[in-house]
Design an enzyme around this catalytic site. Sequence first.
Site, short mmCIF file in Angstrom:
data_model
loop_
_atom_site.label_atom_id
_atom_site.label_comp_id
_atom_site.label_asym_id
_atom_site.label_seq_id
_atom_site.Cartn_x
_atom_site.Cartn_y
_atom_site.Cartn_z
N CYS A 101 -13.81 18.35 -41.08
CA CYS A 101 -14.04 17.35 -41.99
C CYS A 101 -14.37 16.22 -41.16
O CYS A 101 -13.55 15.35 -40.85
CB CYS A 101 -13.24 17.15 -43.43
N GLU B 73 -20.93 19.07 -44.07
CA GLU B 73 -20.79 19.97 -42.68
C GLU B 73 -22.11 20.36 -42.51
O GLU B 73 -22.97 19.99 -43.33
CB GLU B 73 -20.07 21.05 -43.36
#
Length: 257
Positions: A2, A111
Site C-alpha cells: 500500500c 495499486e
Amino acid sequence: MCGRYALLARTDLMKAFLDVFDIEDTPARYNIAPTQPILVVIAGEKQEPGSNLPERRAMLVRWGFMPGWVKDPRDFPLLINARSETAIEKASFRAAMRHRRILVPASGFFEWRRPEDKSEKAQAYFIRPKKGEIVAFAGLMETWSSADGSEVDTGAILTTKANADISRIHDRMPVVIRQEDFSRWLDCKTQEPRDVVDLMKPIDEGFFEAIPVSDKVNKVANMGADILEPVEEQAESTPKKTKGADAPPSSDQLSLF
C-alpha cells in the site's frame, strides 16, 4: 503493498465507525503518500465504570515507520509497510506488534498492475470497499527520539497476501480489520501478537472493488478529486511479481524493507 491511499469519509461517520470523539474536521485527502501525516487510532486509557466516553484516541503520525533503536534516520530505509507474516519476528516491528498496534482509517487504496513487458504502461486502480465509505487497515506505530530529545510518531500499514479479487493486480494488499475486531486488535495489554494472528489475513473476496484510474495518482502533487475519475482499463496481462513490497511507479519511489 500500500503506497497510496485516500481518506474521504465525513468526520461524523469516522467517529461512529471508529468509536472515537477527538477527530477534527479535515478536508478529503485523495492522494495520501509516504512521509505525510496520517490519521490513526490507538487504544486509550480505560474509562471508569459507567463512563460513556470512548477509550480509543485519534492522532496523527508520519507515514514511514522508524524503530526506536535507529540512530540516524538517513541511514535507515523508509518502512511504509510491514509484512504481517513476518512482523512478529522482524527486529524493526517486534516491539510495535506487541505494544503499539493501531488502526489506519481509509476510504480505499491505490495499486498498480505492472505488465511483464516493461515497455507497457502500468495500470493504476483505486480499490475501495463495495459497501460503506470507510475501512480500517491494521497498522503499527513507534515513537522515534532523536539525540536532541525531539520525538516523531511514525507508522506503517500491515500487508498480507492478496485475495483472488486483488491478485490479478498485485500479490499484496493491506490487512483489513473488521469493526467487530477493533478492540481485540488494539488491546496490546491482554492480546499478545500470537493472539491476533488470525486477524492478519486477506479480507473476504467481494469486499473490495477495483476501479481503473489514470496515472495522475503517481505524482504526490496531484491531490484533487479528479485522480479518482474512472478510465478505460488497459488490456490485462500477468502482473509482475515483487519481492516484498514496491512503491508507486513514479519519481517519488522510496526505499522499503
